[in-house]
Each structure stands twice: as C-alpha cells, then as structure tokens.
Motif scaffolding. Structure first.
Motif, PDB file in Angstrom:
ATOM      1  N   LYS B  63     -30.569 -44.010  28.014  1.00 54.46           N
ATOM      2  CA  LYS B  63     -30.063 -43.138  26.916  1.00 54.46           C
ATOM      3  C   LYS B  63     -30.140 -44.237  25.601  1.00 54.46           C
ATOM      4  CE  LYS B  63     -26.506 -41.426  28.543  1.00 54.46           C
ATOM      5  NZ  LYS B  63     -25.142 -40.657  28.622  1.00 54.46           N
ATOM      6  N   PRO B  64     -29.734 -45.454  25.703  1.00 52.01           N
ATOM      7  CA  PRO B  64     -29.962 -46.116  24.340  1.00 52.01           C
ATOM      8  C   PRO B  64     -31.315 -46.381  24.014  1.00 52.01           C
ATOM      9  CG  PRO B  64     -28.221 -47.108  25.821  1.00 52.01           C
ATOM     10  CD  PRO B  64     -28.872 -46.115  26.618  1.00 52.01           C
ATOM     11  N   SER B  65     -32.084 -46.565  24.979  1.00 49.50           N
ATOM     12  CA  SER B  65     -33.577 -46.985  24.600  1.00 49.50           C
ATOM     13  C   SER B  65     -34.284 -45.849  23.859  1.00 49.50           C
ATOM     14  CB  SER B  65     -34.437 -46.993  25.864  1.00 49.50           C
ATOM     15  OG  SER B  65     -33.814 -47.802  26.762  1.00 49.50           O
ATOM     16  N   SER B  67     -32.454 -43.684  21.983  1.00 50.61           N
ATOM     17  CA  SER B  67     -31.860 -43.646  20.725  1.00 50.61           C
ATOM     18  C   SER B  67     -32.547 -44.515  19.841  1.00 50.61           C
ATOM     19  CB  SER B  67     -30.424 -44.079  20.557  1.00 50.61           C
ATOM     20  OG  SER B  67     -29.885 -43.070  21.531  1.00 50.61           O
ATOM     21  N   PHE B  68     -32.886 -46.046  20.226  1.00 51.26           N
ATOM     22  CA  PHE B  68     -33.518 -46.959  19.355  1.00 51.26           C
ATOM     23  C   PHE B  68     -35.015 -46.691  18.892  1.00 51.26           C
ATOM     24  CE2 PHE B  68     -30.942 -50.323  22.046  1.00 51.26           C
ATOM     25  CZ  PHE B  68     -30.254 -50.694  20.925  1.00 51.26           C
TER      26      PHE B  68
END
Lengths: 204, 120
Positions: B63-65, B67-68
C-alpha cells in the motif's frame, strides 16, 4: 543485564520462536549518518541521537530515513528489515526505535512489532519505541501503548510530519534531562562546599 | 522543467517529500521498480497456493509504495485485495484483481522509466 540469548527460549506474541539467524544483521543493516557526518557531539554540545528504524518495506524505510535526516540532520539512523535483527543490535542502546507493527511480509515466521516492542522494553525500558502501522486501528494502538510504546502512528500521508514531531519532542526531553543537574552532582557540590568550609575553619 | 502527465503515476507527493533531492526520487523509483515485480509474483504465488494470510501480508505492505508513486487506482484496489484475503470473502474476484494490479504495475514501471530520466 538480560542478554539477547535469554530471548531465544521464549516464543513471541504469536507463538513464533526467536530466530537469531533469520537474516544476518550485517547484511541488512544500513547506517545513515547525518548530513554533517557522524559526530559524537553536535554543534550545540549535545550527544548524537541514535535512531533504529525497523520495517520490512524498503521504500517506506528509505522515505522515512530521508524525511528524518532532512528535518533533524544531527541524528544517526540504522535500519533493519526484521525485529529479530534489531534485537541483535539493541545493546547499542538506541535512543529511539521506530518499529512497524507488521513485519512478516518477507519472512512469514518473523515476529511482529508488538512482540519486538515487549522484548525491547524488557531489555531496555528507557528506549523510546514509536510504533507504526498502515492499519489505523484503535485496538492495535491501545495494545501498543499498554505495552510501553511512546506513541502509535498510522502510516498515512501525514505520518512523516508526526514522526518528526515526536522525534523532536523525544530529543528535546533527552537534551534537557542531560543538561539538568543530577542528584549525585548536587551531593558532590555539597561535599565540596563542606570540605572547603572545614578547611577554612581549621585554618582560621 | 516540462511536466509529463501519466496515466497511472503522479509523483507530486514524492517530489514534495524529496525536498528537492533528485537522488532521493531516483532511489525511490529504483526500489519500486525492483521491488514491485517481486511482490506481484508473491501475490500470484500465494493466490495459487490459496495462502490468504500471506497474500494479505503482501498486499498490506504494498500500500505505501502505491501512495508514494501516486497510483490512486491501485491504492484502492490493493486495499480491497487485502480486505478480501483477510476476511476470506469474494475470493473468486482475487485472480482478476491481482491480474489487473500486475498490468497497471507493468504500465506504471514504463512510465517511471521515462520519468526517472529527468532525475538522473
């Protein structure tokens, strides 16, 4: 002092045993020094703050490391992909450990962040542990705080701002504690004054 | 510098985070391009093995990847994959969702290759 070997016989929160050879710590350890270089003391005379980041997501780790060094360039950061590798280095007594809650995406039997938090607090209660999770769950947050976490921060877009604020607070506390006069210093000063007075009384 | 508009990626957040460091943006893109195909192949592996717990763990970490890299569509898709794997519901929809994730990632990587040239 408890050593890391005392952990090896105790299962984690989820029944997983400690895996000291999970990943060789030297292979996954990365150290980032401040932009000014590795200094034992900063310009202001305060000691350099050591921060451990434990997260199995390399992108998040890199971004967080960059964000911290950008805002607080005087700190030293070491990163680990598993909690077990962090525990093997915990004797370095970092000031702060930033610890992700879920650490099993690369190694399914790796301990989760809550188990690592408990072990860190058992070994070195003074180390401040800041828990992170993608999941914004009240239950998880309560569990972490109950087990001694300094703060619980969901991995949202504002997470880096919050982490940097928390770090600034912790660093501020550390620096003011170190500058504050310690009880033994007060006792020392009193003894010196008594000795000087005694010497003067004897002499005159 | 001319800003190219892409179909899948939007580096606004990453640029903001970089605080002007092209080296950082370049490193983040490189990690994404190296890491994502491995994660996708793990999703496929765990789907094949019906290992929902591991599939959830991988989806959660991805998930964070996304978003980045400003990949909004995948941001919500991966959340659904995680939710379905976690609750073991709508499992019949997972193969199509994972295939879609793979396609978008492949296209995004091509877009990133173009974008990365401006940060070298």
């Amino acid at each position: 002092m408890k050593t890391i070997s005392t952990l090896s016989n105790s299962p984690g929160e989820d029944g997983k045993m400690f895996q000291p050879t999970l990943v060789h710590p030297e292979k996954e350890l990365r150290v980032s020094y401040s932009k000014k270089g590795a200094l034992a003391k900063t310009k202001t005379g305060t000691r350099e703050i050591l921060i451990f980041i434990v997260d199995d997501d390399p992108m998040y780790t890199k971004a967080l490391e960059h964000s911290i060094l950008d805002k607080i360039p005087s700190v030293k950061i070491k990163t680990f992909q598993t909690g077990e590798a962090c525990l093997q280095q915990i004797k370095q007594k970092p000031d702060v450990v930033i610890l992700d809650y879920y650490l099993d995406s690369k190694v399914s039997y790796a301990w989760n962040g809550l188990t690592i938090l408990k072990q860190i607090k058992k070994l070195y209660p003074k180390i401040k542990v800041v828990m992170l999770s993608v999941q914004d769950s009240l239950d998880v947050a309560v569990k972490c705080i109950e087990n001694g976490s300094y703060d619980y921060i969901p991995k949202s877009e504002s997470a880096f701002v919050r982490i940097n604020n928390v770090l600034q607070n912790i660093i501020g506390d550390i620096n003011s504690n170190e500058k504050a006069v310690k009880p033994y210093q007060v006792v020392g000063i009193i003894i010196i004054i008594i000795l000087i007075l005694s010497f003067l009384l004897i002499k005159f | 510098m001319e800003t190219i508009t892409h179909k899948h990626i939007d580096l606004t957040y990453l640029k903001q985070l970089s605080n002007g460091s092209n080296e950082f943006i370049n490193e983040m893109i490189t990690v994404f391009m190296e890491q994502t195909p491995i994660e996708i192949s793990n999703l496929e592996k765990y789907l094949e093995a019906k290992d929902w717990k591991s599939l959830r763990a991988i989806a959660h970490k991805m998930k964070p990847s996304f978003s980045f890299m400003g990949m909004k569509e995948l941001d919500s898709l991966i959340k659904l994959i995680e939710e379905y794997a976690s609750n073991e519901t709508n499992l019949d929809q997972l193969p199509e969702m994972i295939a879609r994730t793979k396609n978008i990632c492949n296209e995004a990587i091509k877009e990133l290759e173009i974008e990365q040239k401006s940060f070298l």
